[in-house]
Design a protein around this motif. Structure first.
Motif, mmCIF file in Angstrom:
data_model
loop_
_atom_site.group_PDB
_atom_site.id
_atom_site.type_symbol
_atom_site.label_atom_id
_atom_site.label_comp_id
_atom_site.label_asym_id
_atom_site.label_seq_id
_atom_site.Cartn_x
_atom_site.Cartn_y
_atom_site.Cartn_z
ATOM 1 N N TRP A 12 9.680 -11.032 134.528
ATOM 2 C CA TRP A 12 10.889 -10.197 133.712
ATOM 3 C C TRP A 12 10.656 -10.811 132.291
ATOM 4 O O TRP A 12 10.641 -11.378 131.401
ATOM 5 N N TYR A 13 10.713 -8.959 131.524
ATOM 6 C CA TYR A 13 11.206 -9.246 130.037
ATOM 7 C C TYR A 13 12.282 -8.415 129.781
ATOM 8 O O TYR A 13 12.549 -7.124 130.129
ATOM 9 N N GLY A 14 13.712 -9.677 130.153
ATOM 10 C CA GLY A 14 14.485 -9.291 129.753
ATOM 11 C C GLY A 14 15.295 -8.133 131.388
ATOM 12 O O GLY A 14 14.826 -8.644 132.202
ATOM 13 N N SER A 56 8.783 -15.973 135.679
ATOM 14 C CA SER A 56 9.798 -15.841 135.427
ATOM 15 C C SER A 56 10.444 -16.250 136.908
ATOM 16 O O SER A 56 11.825 -16.792 137.163
ATOM 17 N N ARG A 57 9.949 -16.048 137.910
ATOM 18 C CA ARG A 57 10.698 -16.726 139.528
ATOM 19 C C ARG A 57 8.847 -16.480 140.401
ATOM 20 O O ARG A 57 8.070 -16.137 139.989
ATOM 21 N N GLY A 58 9.498 -18.015 141.533
ATOM 22 C CA GLY A 58 8.076 -18.155 142.328
ATOM 23 C C GLY A 58 7.529 -18.749 141.989
ATOM 24 O O GLY A 58 8.168 -19.534 140.847
#
Length: 340
Positions: A12-14, A56-58
């Motif tokens: 994610w970027y923002g 970001s996640r994972g």
């Protein structure tokens, strides 16, 4: 060992999500290539594996170890970039051995590993030269050699051939293929060129808008695409697609729910008008030596590309009938998913 596993990774970027939950395993020694159009997330995904982009996640798992939070220097990976990034004041040997020198390796170890990499890349005669005295292909081999001397867990390539001309790209494809055979190391390679992907990969990962469209061998993706996107992205020239129903087609045997018919250029044969599946008029004949690509205007069926023998005498304006090889037809539903 060189297994790399991605578990539901996101970027994610923002508020903007560019990688949308990807699961993938690169087996030890496997050559996997990420392909897709510009902006699909292939380079971002590679940089996440390298640790140059935060996940970001994972999770990013390298040889069974959770490397998600590790810096690039701790992951044991070597990355080859689009730009050669060679030190202009250093010789080829110095460039290749620089990472070993900074790591405190002895001069004897540096020389041994540089010589070994130079043999693999056919650079023995260039070790004393500066980068300005090398061709583009030789500079790229030096950049690859700089990675080899580190004996990495896996190699990551980010569009390494995009700065080379057509002839050098062919040469370097051969070099990289031979290198993979020699080193038997895991390689993850990003390119926008599906010809590179088809000729080099053990498996191809086709990406679109941050998602995996299909993963498979080059043959599997070419012969049995899962959807219209893969069908038209893999293959050059791309697959012909005709919207159904089509008044100008003399077609039978299509499955229920078929909204699109796909047929590759080499799966179409030429006959007399009135025979086959559709009639058309030759619009353009592209002569390529062994082959000719005909662009045939088939009315409501659109302009279809046909690959024929280079000895053909067909010319623009000729009226022909096109026959689709029955077992080479591909049908897709309204959402673009393959019907099998």
């Amino acid at each position: 060992m060189g297994e790399i596993e991605l578990r539901a990774v996101e970027k994610w970027y923002g508020d903007v999500q560019v990688i949308k939950g990807i699961d993938l395993v690169v087996e030890d020694g496997e050559f996997v290539i990420f392909v897709g159009p510009s902006g699909c997330g292939k380079s971002t995904l590679l940089r996440m594996i390298a640790g140059l982009e935060e996940t970001s996640r994972g999770q990013v798992i390298i040889d069974g170890r959770d490397a998600t939070a590790e810096p690039p220097s701790k992951r044991g990976l070597a990355m080859v970039f689009q730009s050669y990034a060679l030190y202009p004041h250093m010789s080829v040997a110095e460039n290749m051995g620089f990472s070993l020198k900074t790591a405190g390796a002895s001069k004897a170890e540096q020389d041994e590993k540089v010589a070994e990499a130079a043999r693999a890349l056919r650079l023995e005669d260039y070790l004393g030269r500066r980068p300005k005295d090398l061709s583009g292909g030789q500079r790229q081999r030096v950049a690859i050699g700089r990675s080899i001397v580190r004996d990495p867990t896996a190699f990551l390539f980010d569009e390494p051939l995009s700065n080379l001309d057509a002839a050098l790209r062919v040469e370097m494809r051969y070099e990289i293929a031979k290198l993979h055979q020699q080193l038997k190391s895991s390689m993850v390679y990003v390119t926008h060129d599906q010809v590179e992907a088809m000729t080099l990969a053990d498996r191809i990962v086709v990406l679109s808008a941050g998602l995996i469209e299909q993963v498979g061998t080059p043959k599997a993706l070419y012969d049995t695409p899962d959807n219209l996107f893969v069908a038209q992205f893999i293959g050059s020239p791309k697959m012909n697609v005709i919207d159904l129903p089509c008044a100008d087609l003399r077609l039978s045997g299509e499955p229920a729910g078929a909204a699109h018919l796909g047929i590759r250029p080499e799966a179409i044969s030429i006959g007399d008008a009135g025979a086959g599946d559709v009639d058309g008029v030759v619009d353009v004949a592209e002569y390529l030596g062994a082959d000719i690509f005909l662009i045939v205007d088939c009315g409501a069926a659109g302009k279809l590309t046909v690959r024929i023998d280079g000895e053909s005498t067909l010319r623009p304006g000729d009226r022909v009938g096109l026959h689709f090889t029955p077992d080479k037809r591909h049908f897709f539903d309204a959402s673009g998913h393959a019907l099998r």
